[in-house]
Motif scaffolding. Structure first.
Motif, PDB file in Angstrom:
ATOM      1  N   ARG A 122       0.839  -1.128   0.059  1.00  0.00           N
ATOM      2  CA  ARG A 122       0.048  -0.179   0.172  1.00  0.00           C
ATOM      3  C   ARG A 122       0.728   1.105   0.111  1.00  0.00           C
ATOM      4  NH1 ARG A 122      -4.995  -1.039   0.326  1.00  0.00           N
ATOM      5  NH2 ARG A 122      -5.706   1.127   1.339  1.00  0.00           N
ATOM      6  N   TRP A 123       2.158   1.277  -0.264  1.00  0.00           N
ATOM      7  CA  TRP A 123       3.143   2.185  -0.276  1.00  0.00           C
ATOM      8  C   TRP A 123       3.593   2.525  -1.726  1.00  0.00           C
ATOM      9  CZ3 TRP A 123       3.840  -2.289   2.483  1.00  0.00           C
ATOM     10  CH2 TRP A 123       4.622  -3.188   1.817  1.00  0.00           C
ATOM     11  N   HIS A 124       2.427   2.217  -2.778  1.00  0.00           N
ATOM     12  CA  HIS A 124       2.783   2.756  -4.050  1.00  0.00           C
ATOM     13  C   HIS A 124       4.029   2.304  -4.944  1.00  0.00           C
ATOM     14  CE1 HIS A 124      -0.221   5.116  -2.336  1.00  0.00           C
ATOM     15  NE2 HIS A 124       0.762   5.902  -1.762  1.00  0.00           N
ATOM     16  N   ARG A 135      -5.640   4.214  -5.105  1.00  0.00           N
ATOM     17  CA  ARG A 135      -5.340   5.315  -5.957  1.00  0.00           C
ATOM     18  C   ARG A 135      -5.541   5.218  -7.219  1.00  0.00           C
ATOM     19  NH1 ARG A 135      -0.208   8.119  -3.419  1.00  0.00           N
ATOM     20  NH2 ARG A 135      -0.036   8.782  -5.365  1.00  0.00           N
ATOM     21  N   ALA A 136      -5.808   5.977  -8.337  1.00  0.00           N
ATOM     22  CA  ALA A 136      -5.974   5.846  -9.568  1.00  0.00           C
ATOM     23  C   ALA A 136      -4.405   5.627 -10.174  1.00  0.00           C
ATOM     24  CB  ALA A 136      -6.335   7.178 -10.304  1.00  0.00           C
ATOM     25  N   ALA A 137      -3.327   6.124  -9.785  1.00  0.00           N
ATOM     26  CA  ALA A 137      -2.063   5.892 -10.097  1.00  0.00           C
ATOM     27  C   ALA A 137      -1.557   4.428  -9.775  1.00  0.00           C
ATOM     28  CB  ALA A 137      -1.228   6.753  -9.445  1.00  0.00           C
ATOM     29  N   CYS A 138      -2.298   3.757  -9.017  1.00  0.00           N
ATOM     30  CA  CYS A 138      -1.765   2.266  -8.752  1.00  0.00           C
ATOM     31  C   CYS A 138      -3.135   1.141  -9.122  1.00  0.00           C
ATOM     32  CB  CYS A 138      -1.606   2.341  -7.417  1.00  0.00           C
ATOM     33  SG  CYS A 138      -0.174   3.236  -6.604  1.00  0.00           S
ATOM     34  N   SER A 139      -3.821   1.787 -10.208  1.00  0.00           N
ATOM     35  CA  SER A 139      -4.820   0.948 -10.541  1.00  0.00           C
ATOM     36  C   SER A 139      -4.612  -0.137 -11.380  1.00  0.00           C
ATOM     37  CB  SER A 139      -5.822   1.795 -11.305  1.00  0.00           C
ATOM     38  OG  SER A 139      -5.671   2.316 -12.551  1.00  0.00           O
TER      39      SER A 139
END
Length: 162
Positions: A122-124, A135-139
């Protein structure tokens, strides 16, 4: 009949040994230092490999937690070629030193069977793992390089176990 591929995507609990944050010492021969160095965790070893600066490596080695080792590694002077290729070789080296034949960590890795290993986070981190923060960036699915290298190490270990 349809079979479902088992996926292990949470490197905690019974699978904590798969995490680079697991409190499993890793000993690696450092050509730069001309000696074996034992790191507290795989995270310490990996982040020390990022730099050829001996003071930065010593600080990472001495870091009291894997989180601190990671933080120091983010600030370290990267060795030439780190992002292009060296980081993958460094991670393979760390995993080889950590997951050895007959070791507790090696037994945990082998016990995953044929499961797909995914470093869910969950840390991108979409490079070494697959972020599931929402988040959208991690979809999109992450590259999951750590999972792939763990599965490759598992296959190597299988070759050494009779």
């Amino acid at each position: 009949m349809t079979t479902t591929q088992r996926i292990i995507s949470d490197f905690r609990g019974e699978w904590v040994a798969l995490s680079n944050f697991a409190p499993i010492p890793v000993t690696i021969f450092s050509q730069l230092e001309g000696r074996e160095v034992t790191y507290s965790t795989g995270e310490h070893a990996f982040n020390a490999a990022k730099t050829v600066n001996l003071a930065e490596r010593a600080a990472i080695l001495a870091a009291p937690t894997p989180g601190e080792a990671k933080r120091l590694g983010r600030r370290a002077t990267l060795r030439p070629g780190w992002d292009e290729q060296i980081r993958y070789a460094a991670m393979r080296m760390v995993l080889e030193a950590k997951f050895t034949p007959g070791s507790r960590a090696g037994a945990v890795l082998l016990s995953t069977g044929d499961a797909t290993l995914v470093e869910g986070n969950r840390w991108h981190d979409q490079h070494w793992g697959d972020c599931r923060c929402g988040r959208a960036a991690c979809s999109r699915s992450g590259a999951n390089w750590l999972g792939a290298l763990l599965m490759a190490r598992r296959a190597e270990l299988r070759g050494t176990v009779l």
